[in-house]
Design a protein around this motif. Structure first.
Motif, mmCIF file in Angstrom:
data_model
loop_
_atom_site.group_PDB
_atom_site.id
_atom_site.type_symbol
_atom_site.label_atom_id
_atom_site.label_comp_id
_atom_site.label_asym_id
_atom_site.label_seq_id
_atom_site.Cartn_x
_atom_site.Cartn_y
_atom_site.Cartn_z
ATOM 1 N N UNK A 750 42.330 47.475 37.773
ATOM 2 C CA UNK A 750 41.978 47.553 36.350
ATOM 3 C C UNK A 750 42.473 46.325 35.599
ATOM 4 N N UNK A 751 41.771 46.003 34.535
ATOM 5 C CA UNK A 751 42.194 44.847 33.722
ATOM 6 C C UNK A 751 43.377 45.197 32.838
ATOM 7 N N UNK A 752 43.492 46.481 32.484
ATOM 8 C CA UNK A 752 44.586 46.910 31.606
ATOM 9 C C UNK A 752 45.889 46.997 32.408
ATOM 10 N N UNK A 753 46.936 46.265 31.985
ATOM 11 C CA UNK A 753 48.188 46.256 32.767
ATOM 12 C C UNK A 753 48.857 47.624 32.835
ATOM 13 N N UNK A 754 48.703 48.442 31.772
ATOM 14 C CA UNK A 754 49.344 49.772 31.760
ATOM 15 C C UNK A 754 48.796 50.644 32.889
ATOM 16 N N UNK A 755 47.484 50.533 33.145
ATOM 17 C CA UNK A 755 46.863 51.325 34.223
ATOM 18 C C UNK A 755 47.412 50.860 35.568
ATOM 19 N N UNK A 756 47.513 49.551 35.741
ATOM 20 C CA UNK A 756 48.037 49.027 37.010
ATOM 21 C C UNK A 756 49.476 49.475 37.220
ATOM 22 N N UNK A 757 50.270 49.382 36.167
ATOM 23 C CA UNK A 757 51.684 49.788 36.275
ATOM 24 C C UNK A 757 51.796 51.262 36.627
#
Length: 2016
Positions: A750-757
């Motif tokens: 995902x482009x959103x860092x929160x989703x990756x984290x």
């Protein structure tokens, strides 16, 4: 007459041996009377006749012999030792009695044989009787057969082994003597009674007439099975039962035993195996490939004939099976296919389990061939596959069968189902587990709906058979979706099924027995539907933790109602409104969709109230949630209304019967709002409640798929976060990992860092449960992302998953059922995780081409084939168990002549193990066993590889499959010493961990016995080690019985070894407490913890706090726990124990010199290699064998277990001091062995080696030993290799060792080795070697540069142009070090450099000129530097070498910050902290370098010592400003106005980071504490002192113990001082002043110290732990009881709260509490109960009753209960008045608990008072005795002769009765006598406690030159004048006083210290000198520090005072 009178006088035993037959006759008669008269079977009288018994029965006189037989019979019947004579006596009976004409003699002989059988010697007797059948005398043969028949008739076939009897029976039918033939016929009839038709095959070869006669006799026999009528001594209980049944009536007995003997004897077992492989036609393999079908037919007919033999001998049938399989699979001629199938069936039937190896290859081919429709082909294939099934397990062939279940061909599907139906008939509930049904049922359900009727019928039959075998309850859950018609067909099929092995009436009879057994469970489900569910539990609860069969059905019984609960049909909106209206207020319904948000909010509030008040049974969940979803539903815009809605969803899910249908209604809304800032919390609560109602796996799957169908990143991130948390709360059971992986991968991209984290966090949680396999899913991700995932996994490394506390409500029953069924699996929960991994079917990639390559004649092509196989497996990562023809191909390579290919094959097998996982089990027989064969290889490396492979396989498969069948025993049968020792070692390692083993392990015992007598010593040793482990599982009796088959010469030594092994036999692992419990408590739970505790009990004497056990702790169970855990691994035989206690190094005169000579003369290999070859290892072994203890060498060269090597190094380290001479004599060999370890990858062994070396070189240095060239050249080059290691910790240790090395080997000779190291390809090694060269040059000058400085420098300068930055920097630093020593001359030495390199060097030189605070150290300083124990090298390559003085403190900063005490902010801590921190943080301000300030380089050597002192301290006497001193304490002057300030100052030194400073401060405090008149001075400072003490304990624990540079003896001294001081504190009254918080931290520190494993490594570490133990007891006894009890409660709470804490820590805290509880009756009046109850209340708030019970151990719960019970017992109802400090009593669990206890204990109050009265009387009675004892002791002390004895007795008396009052006995004595007694007791105490006290001598308080004078060396109090003396010396050193230093040597201050001061003047003098002390304080610290670093430093000449003052003035003016 005269002759008669002579022998008449002889004793009985001599008469029995007399040459006169009358004498013997008389002796036998008297012996008979005697034997009947002796009542004790173990009487010594029996032993006299032990050797005579054979003469009794073989007497040459017939009359005497008859009496002798009677006497012998009486002896055997009554004597305990009679069994020992069985062999010789029965042999005598057979040869000398059975040939007698008298019937009486034969009868007695037969009775003797039967009596021996009765006393457990049946095997011996039977063997002798069978030997008698070969006798030429027919009378003997007849009597032997008759005796065998009688024995069988009376004892039955369980006692008499029929196989050997049946084997010799046909031969008797061929006898010429009719009597023999008739007796043989009777024996055959008797045997037939017991084994029925099993006797027919062995007798098929006898005369047809005889056979016909036998058939006629057999028909006449009754059908009822015979019963044993005579019993062994060990079967007396059975005998009593038999007699009881006989008395009650024979019918009952018949009924009970009817079906017991039926399955006893298998005809197969009675047959002789036939070897057929050698009988195959020589051209068989050519013919089978022939083009003409007639030739192929001939070949197959030959095999068919051979395969008809009912029992075949095992061999390598691989080629034959492959040939037959090829015919079945590919031959076009159906007649040949039929023939081949019959051959396979014959082989399977003849080989049985041994054919299981080949089953996996043949089954897929047969299944595929079912496409043939010709009946004769199908029938032959069915027979073949049925025969194959009996040789293997359903699990092994399940993959193959499932593979064809969805085949397009209906015939294949039909026959597969029919095959499974037939197979199920041979299964039981255990062999057809739920896991198998789970795999097969979906396939059957597909076939039930198949278009072909024959497929449907076959599926019905299979399901019906499964239902019949395992019961409806087990199968029904899988048939939930079937309609009634199909279910009825399945049940109809089940009714028709007849299971094999049932007698009398087939189905009817079979139904009877289960009906009887199933009666209780039949009642249970009927009741369980109602509320009272405890009925079944009560029934099953009788025998605790047993009854497995009962617990499993009950769990399943629960499951059915639970599963039905989830099924709910979808309701229409009208029905929902109607049902909701019935339970919700009308106004609520009306306003639900109001336009006004306030009305909607009001509606929601009413809705919530209504739901809260509803009962579960009347709550219409689906209707309610549909109302909530009604418009506006989840699109609600007002957040308050939305929050209420979401909250109500959670309530409904929690309170009602919430189905998945209802969940579908709400999940959309919950997922939609999960990312909402205001409503997200409530949405998560709703999801959790839904998961609890509908199971987390289902909920999670729905939620994740929904959220990833959206595009909202906030929702996605929060959903993943919720899921990560939910997994921790619910556990991981049932989670569908495959379902999540794709979504997680989407999230990771995902482009959103929160989703990756969030995705990475979720993976971290999953890693806790799945471990390393999880990473396999993400190996294709980008490196950066993979690194983040790896970092997350690393955080989780070592953590255990949290205990699940949710989801039990509905998942409990389900889980229980699962666990009950799958308990049998070895892997427990592990296979479930492995099953989640996606596996690839590689069978199509293993082409015939690859298989042909692997089997090619050319080794290169074979290697190519193996490479291709390895590539296929690597590419697939995880593979399915079907791997085609690969197993047979690889098996062939395991005995390849090319050892490289063998090793490569083993590597591939390791790959397969990892890739295939638990499914590897099915390949154990065909691929696993050949691995064991490789263990017999002659090459060590091949054997090591084979063992590694074997361990990898066992890790996946468990041990059970390896032990089943004869394969393992066949391997042990091979007389290969390597194989035997490896296999036995492996078994000894693995078997202890098994709870049960297959009975086939018994087959290995004969070969184990032969190993005990093997010619090879290693084999014998391994066999002896394995003996107790085998015995643990098989039992002593069985193993002793097995010795009966040994030769007489072997039997005795083996029996003796068995007796020894019996003594050390480890306890068998206890079975798991219950099926559900077993899965939950993986670690073994409480028993494991108890076993550890047991080992701690021995740490102390009877005063030990650790010996306090809570009630109900069984000492027996403790010991068993210890045995169970430790014995299997570490216990050797008694002989080994003795061996290991001896010396480990054997001194061989001139041994080392001889080895040097041999190497120089090239008689042995020179120790010089790039990688060690086998010949080097063998050479080293040979050399070590003469001077190393045998066991130590075995451990050091142990091939498979590196832990053995680690332990061996540990032993060498422990014994280094004791065997220093031996160590030196073997030093070259030790160092060579270490070099071998440098080439291995095992970091544990490497770190242990480096640890040993760090101990070795300082020891050698102290002994002034120097390495010779031979030792250095064979070690140093290999050590330098490790300086380039990738791990920092290894590099650091190697650098430290190189530094130490320079003390035992000249630095100038180390230099060339380092120069060679700079030529390495490893850049790290080059850089580190260059750094080390720089250090050598800096410390030892240019003389170290060998061969010449110019040559060396040119080589070093080359590296300035290196590609690697770190190498360039290291080279520049080294050149810079040379520049600092010899200045510009360096440019000449380095020669020509390129312009770029020269500019880099010049730039570095310029920068160093700006940064360096001082020039190179002078020669005087170099010598001191050389003595430093270790150099620290900076991580910054650009810094110069002159930065090192500042480096050490900088590293200490974080550690010191860690140990700073947070709670107590008192002055001592402030002083210490500021002093400790201010020094390292800005070091340059504290280095006075006048030359740098004045830019004057001419006087470098005049004041070198000044660099070590603080500038401000020197300026103070000449009125300079002192900002740094002021920063120490703003109230410094006020602090020093009294004695208290002095104590503050000394206490602040206790927490010093410098060990010597701390020791000196502790010694001063101890001096005060030990003098009663001064001890009061410590009053008010106890908290302060204890804080400083435990800060020091933390500092030691965190910093000093981890610091390898520090001498462990210094740490031991510091510990000793601390413990001694604290013991002094605990003796005095001041101990009561310690506050609760301080005591808590103190106890924490002491318990942590007791558990510190590193302490044991210190010399006398055990003694130290005992001292700590004693101190803990003292603290518990002497502290304020309220404070200590409160501290322990808080400490226990903290230890249970932190998950990372050691379980042992909590246990020790609880043991302390138990001891406190024991004190309570004496201390109750001094305890503040209000405070204690408040602490208990707080504890119960954190750990409510339910949470406390969930802990792994129940001891905390019991501890708390016992404490409260004791308090109630001692105070009664008054206890309830002491709850004043608890704010809300009504909400407290404590009050309710206390009321219950008070109410309960009220009944016993009367009894207590009686006991109290009795106790008081006892006390009064004992006082008189006490007085007498003490009077005697004091008399002894008063006498000259016994004074020492008296003091010892008095000390022991005081230890035993610590509260004894000695005052009356000392009152009237002189002051001198009192002092003498007190001093004597103190001496004894210090002797007994060893180093637990501070000794009043210089051994404890080290001397460090002049400045260590602060500690009085004689233990007396210091004069205040001492401070003045020290100050003067310091001032003289710095040139601040002009007095001559020549007369003020070290002796003057020391002698001044030795004078004893008067107490009155000391305080006054201290006060008058405080200001001087203030001036010298900081410089004193600096001085001590410098001396501790360089004890041999020479003092520099002092400068002229005036000159120095001028220079200081200049500095002052510059600063202003």
């Amino acid at each position: 007459m005269g002759d008669d009178s002579e022998w008449m006088k002889l004793p009985i035993d001599q008469k029995c041996e007399h040459k006169v037959w009358k004498a013997r006759l008389n002796g036998y008669e008297e012996a008979l009377k005697l034997f009947k008269r002796i009542e004790d079977e173990k009487s010594p009288e029996w032993g006299k006749y032990l050797g005579l018994l054979k003469k009794f029965v073989t007497d040459s006189n017939a009359v005497a012999q008859l009496k002798g037989l009677e006497a012998a019979l009486a002896y055997i019947e009554n004597a305990h030792v009679a069994g020992k004579t069985s062999g010789e006596v029965v042999s005598g009976v057979v040869s000398k009695v059975f040939n007698q004409p008298k019937a009486r003699a034969k009868e007695l002989g037969s009775d003797i044989c039967l009596m021996y059988m009765e006393i457990e010697r049946a095997e011996v007797v039977q063997d002798e009787l069978i030997k008698g059948l070969d006798n030429k005398n027919p009378k003997i043969v007849v009597t032997c057969i008759e005796t065998l028949r009688k024995a069988l008739s009376e004892f039955g076939s369980k006692i008499i082994t029929l196989k050997p009897v049946v084997k010799v029976l046909p031969k008797q039918f061929e006898s010429r003597e009719k009597a023999v033939r008739d007796e043989a016929k009777l024996l055959a009839v008797e045997i037939y009674k017991w084994i029925r038709d099993a006797l027919r095959p062995p007798l098929q070869g006898i005369n047809s007439v005889q056979l016909k006669e036998l058939e006629e006799e057999w028909v006449k026999l009754p059908t009822a099975a015979p019963k044993q009528s005579r019993f062994l001594r060990s079967q007396q209980a059975l005998k009593a039962k038999f007699e009881q049944q006989q008395a009650a009536g024979g019918d009952e007995a018949d009924g009970d035993k009817d079906d017991e003997p039926a399955p006893q004897v298998d005809p197969y077992e009675l047959l002789e195996a036939v070897e057929i492989l050698s009988k195959l036609p020589k051209d068989f393999y050519d013919k089978i490939e022939a083009k003409k079908w007639q030739e192929r037919k001939e070949a197959l007919e030959a095999v068919e004939t051979l395969a008809k033999n009912p029992k075949l001998e095992n061999g390598d049938f691989g080629d034959l099976v492959r040939a037959l399989r090829k015919v079945i699979g590919k031959d076009a001629n159906v007649m040949l296919v039929t023939l081949a199938a019959k051959c396979v069936a014959g082989l399977a039937a003849g080989l049985r389990k041994k054919f299981g190896t080949y089953a996996g290859h043949v089954v897929p081919t047969i299944l595929e061939k079912f496409k043939e429709k010709k009946p004769q082909v199908v029938q032959a294939l069915q027979e073949a596959i049925d025969a194959i099934f009996l040789t293997t397990t359903l699990q092994n062939i399940s993959e193959d069968v499932l593979g064809v279940m969805d085949n397009k061909n209906p015939s294949i599907k039909q026959q597969a189902s029919l095959f499974l139906a037939r197979s199920f008939r041979h299964c039981t509930q255990a062999t057809l587990p739920k896991s198998m049904l789970k795999a097969f049922c979906p396939a059957f359900l597909k076939q039930v709906n198949d278009s072909a009727p024959e497929v449907r019928d076959a599926a019905y039959e299979a399901l019906g058979t499964a239902m019949k075998v395992v019961g409806e309850k087990a199968v029904n859950p899988f048939l939930a979706d079937l309609d009634k018609l199909k279910l009825d067909k399945i049940k109809e099929s089940a009714d028709k099924v007849e299971l094999p092995g049932k007698k009398g009436g087939g189905v009817g009879a079979e139904k009877k027995a289960p009906a009887a057994k199933a009666a209780p469970p039949a009642v249970a489900p009927a009741r369980s539907s109602g509320p009272p569910k405890k009925a079944p539990a009560a029934k099953l609860g009788g025998p605790p933790k047993k009854g497995k069969p009962a617990s499993a059905p009950s769990a399943k019984g629960k499951k059915c109602p639970e599963t039905k609960e989830f099924v709910e049909t979808e309701l229409s909106i009208e029905v929902c409104e109607e049902r909701s209206a019935a339970v919700l207020p009308a106004s609520c319904m009306q306003l639900l969709d109001s336009a006004n948000w306030k009305e909607r909010l009001a509606s929601m509030e009413e809705f919530q109230k209504a739901v809260e008040q509803m009962d579960k049974s009347e709550m219409p969940c689906q209707a309610l949630v549909r109302m909530l979803a009604k418009k506006p539903g989840w699109k609600e815009t007002n957040f308050q209304v939305m929050q209420m809605k979401l909250h109500i969803v959670g309530l409904i899910a929690q309170k009602g019967s919430f189905s998945k249908t209802s969940a579908f209604v709400v999940l959309d809304g919950l997922v939609d709002k999960i990312g909402d800032v205001k409503c997200g919390g409530k949405a998560k609560e709703g999801l959790t409640a839904t998961a609890e109602a509908c199971s987390l796996p289902w909920t999670a799957e729905q939620v994740v798929s929904m959220v990833f169908a959206q595009k909202n990143p906030k929702n996605q991130a929060e959903t993943l976060n919720w899921l990560a948390n939910a997994m921790k709360e619910f556990g991981f059971a049932g989670i569908n990992v495959k379902g999540f992986i794709n979504n997680v991968k989407t999230a990771l991209g995902a482009t959103n860092p929160a989703v990756r984290t969030a995705a990475i966090t979720l993976l971290g949680v999953m890693y806790l449960y799945m471990g390393a396999p999880l990473r396999m899913f993400f190996e294709d991700e980008k490196p950066a992302l993979l690194k983040q995932i790896d970092d997350e996994f690393e955080k989780m490394q070592g953590q255990s998953p949290p205990t699940a506390f949710r989801g039990a409500r509905k998942g409990g029953a389900e889980e229980d059922g699962e666990e009950a069924d799958e308990q049998e699996e070895d892997g427990g929960g592990a296979p479930d995780v492995m099953d989640l991994l996606p596996r690839t079917d590689i069978s199509d990639k293993i082409t015939q081409d690859i298989v042909d390559k692997v089997g090619d004649k050319n080794w290169k092509i074979r290697k190519e084939g193996l490479d291709e196989v390895a590539a296929v497996i690597s590419e697939a990562k995880f593979i399915q168990p079907s791997i085609g023809e690969l197993p047979m191909a690889l098996k062939g390579r395991l005995n390849d002549s090319n050892k490289i290919l063998v090793q490569q094959t083993l590597t591939i097998l390791q790959q397969i193990a990892v890739a295939m996982g638990p499914a590897l089990k099915q390949h154990v027989k065909n691929l696993g066993m050949p691995i064991i064969t490789v263990l017999g290889d002659g090459k060590t490396n091949v054997r090591a590889a084979a063992m590694t492979t074997l361990q990898a396989w066992v890790e996946q498969t468990g041990m059970k499959d390896w032990l089943e069948g004869e394969d393992l025993s066949e391997e042990l049968k091979r007389e290969n010493p390597f194989l035997r020792q490896e296999v036995l070692g492996w078994l000894a390692e693995k078997l202890p961990a098994m709870r049960t083993v297959p009975s086939d392990l018994m087959l290995c015992v004969p070969y184990l016995y032969s190993c005990l007598e093997d010619r090879n010593g290693d084999v014998r040793k391994k066999a002896q080690d394995a003996l107790p482990i085998f015995m643990m599982h098989l039992g002593y009796e069985k193993m002793l019985k097995a010795t009966g088959k040994l030769k007489p010469s072997s039997k005795e030594p083996v029996s003796a070894l068995l007796e020894k092994a019996r003594a050390v036999m480890p306890a068998k692992l206890a079975p798991p407490p219950g099926k559900a419990g077993a899965a939950k408590s993986v670690s073994g739970g409480a028993p494991a913890a108890k076993s550890v505790t047991c080992s701690f009990v021995s740490c102390s004497d009877n005063v030990s706090v650790l010996s306090c056990k809570p009630p109900h702790f069984s000492p027996l169970s403790h010991c068993q726990g210890v045995l169970g855990k430790k014995a299997p691994v570490t216990k050797a035989t008694a002989k080994d124990e003795e061996d290991r206690s001896g010396v480990i190094f054997i001194l061989v005169p001139n041994g080392k010199e001889q080895r040097i000579k041999e190497e120089k003369g090239l008689k042995v290999l020179k120790w010089n290699f790039n990688t060690p070859r086998d010949e080097y290892v063998d050479q080293l072994k040979t050399q070590m064998s003469t001077c190393f203890a045998r066991w130590l060498q075995d451990e050091l060269f142990h091939a498979s277990d590196f832990q053995r090597q680690v332990k061996a190094i540990g032993v060498m380290g422990e014994r280094m001091e004791d065997e220093l001479e031996g160590t030196v004599s073997c030093l070259d060999l030790i160092l060579k062995w270490f070099t071998l370890r440098f080439f291995e990858t095992n970091s544990t062994v490497l770190m242990k080696v480096l640890e040993y070396l760090k101990l070795l070189f300082p020891t050698l240095s102290r002994e002034n030993y120097h390495l010779n060239e031979y030792e250095a050249s064979s070690f140093i080059p290999y050590l330098i290799l490790k300086v380039g290691e990738s791990k920092d910790v290894v590099r650091k240790d190697v650098r430290a060792i190189l530094t130490m090395l320079c003390k035992v080997y000249p630095a100038s000779k180390v230099f060339p080795f380092l120069m060679d190291g700079t030529k390495s390809k490893n850049s790290k090694q080059r850089a580190e070697c260059l750094e080390e060269l720089g250090c050598l040059i800096e410390n030892y000058g240019m003389n170290v540069c060998q061969p010449t400085p110019a040559k060396s420098m040119k080589e070093i300068a080359v590296h300035i142009g290196d590609r690697d930055n770190s190498v360039r920097n290291a080279a520049l630093n080294t050149v810079l070090a040379v520049y600092n020593v010899c200045g510009d001359q360096v440019y000449k030495l380095i020669g020509n450099l390129s312009e770029k390199e020269m500019s880099m060097l010049e730039e570095r030189v310029k920068r160093s000129a700006k940064k360096t605070p001082a020039a190179a150290p002078p020669p005087a300083r170099q010598a001191a530097e050389r003595e430093r124990p270790q150099r620290e090298h900076p991580s910054n390559p650009n810094a110069t070498f002159m930065r090192k003085p500042a480096q050490q403190p900088q590293e200490d900063v974080p550690n010191k910050l860690k140990i700073m005490y947070r709670t107590y902010r008192i002055q001592a801590r402030a002083q210490n902290a500021v002093r400790e921190h201010s020094h390292p943080s800005i070091p340059k301000e504290f280095q006075l370098d006048l030359d740098m300030i004045e830019n004057d380089h001419t006087r470098v050597s005049e004041l070198p010592d000044l660099v070590q002192h603080k500038l401000d301290e020197l300026l103070e006497p000449i009125m300079m400003p002192e900002p740094k001193i002021r920063s120490v304490s703003p109230h410094f002057d006020d602090l020093h106005n009294s004695t208290a300030s002095t104590i503050n100052f000394v206490i602040s030194q206790v927490a010093s980071g410098d060990i010597n400073t701390s020791i000196q401060a502790l010694a001063q405090i101890d001096e005060v504490l030990r003098q009663e008149d001064k001890a009061e001075a410590m009053s008010g400072h106890i908290d302060q002192f204890l804080i400083a003490t435990f800060m020091q304990l933390r500092l030691i624990y965190n910093t000093h113990m981890a610091d390898d540079r520090l001498d462990k003896k210094d740490i031991f001294k510091l510990y000793s001082c601390i413990i001694g001081n604290m013991l002094s504190v605990s003796i005095g009254s001041v101990s009561k002043e310690a506050s609760m918080g301080v005591l808590k931290d103190l106890m924490h520190g002491l318990i942590t110290l007791m558990l510190d494993a590193r302490v044991e490594d210190i010399e006398d570490g055990q003694q130290l732990i005992r001292s700590v133990n004693l101190l803990v007891v003292r603290v518990l006894e002497k502290s304020d009881q309220t404070n200590i009890l409160s501290a322990l409660l808080v400490l226990l709470q903290d230890s249970l709260t932190t998950s990372s804490g050691s379980p042992m820590f909590s246990e020790l805290v609880m043991k302390c509490l138990w001891r406190m509880i024991r004190f309570l009756p004496e201390t109750i009046n001094s305890i503040n109960l209000d405070r204690i109850l408040l602490d208990v209340h707080n504890f119960m708030k954190v750990f409510p009753k339910e949470k406390l019970k969930q802990l792994k151990s129940d001891v905390p719960h019991r501890t708390l209960k016992t404490l409260l019970h004791t308090l109630c017992k001692l105070t009664g109802a008054k206890i309830l008045d002491h709850m004043s400090m608890i704010e809300n009593k009504n909400d407290s669990e404590l009050e309710a608990h206390l009321r219950r206890v008070v109410k309960h204990s009220g009944n016993f109050s009367g009894m207590k008072s009686d006991r109290g009265t009795e106790k008081g009387q006892d006390d009064r009675m004992s006082k008189a005795k006490v007085s007498d004892i003490l009077s005697e002791i004091f008399k002894k002390i008063g006498s000259k002769e016994n004074t020492k004895e008296g003091l010892t007795e008095l000390y022991e008396y005081k230890q035993k009765y610590s509260d004894a009052d000695l005052e009356p006995f000392l009152r009237n004595t002189s002051q001198f006598f009192q002092s003498y007694v007190e001093r004597g007791l103190r001496v004894i105490e210090s002797e007994r406690e060893g180093k637990g006290r501070i000794q009043p001598s210089s051994t404890v308080i080290p001397q460090h030159g002049l400045d260590s004078g602060s500690v009085p060396l004689n233990g007396e109090e210091m004069k205040p004048a001492v401070y003045y003396e020290r100050l003067k010396i310091l001032r003289q050193r710095q040139g601040l006083e002009n007095n001559s230093r020549g007369d003020s040597g070290p002796m003057r201050p020391i002698t001044s210290l030795l004078s004893k001061p008067s107490v009155a003047s000391s305080t006054d003098m201290l006060q008058s000198k405080l200001s001087q002390l203030k001036e010298s304080r900081e410089s004193h610290f600096q001085q001590e520090q410098s001396h501790s670093h360089s004890p041999t430093r020479c003092s520099s000449p002092s400068a002229n005072l005036d000159d120095l003052k001028k220079r200081l003035e200049r500095i002052k003016s510059n600063r202003q």
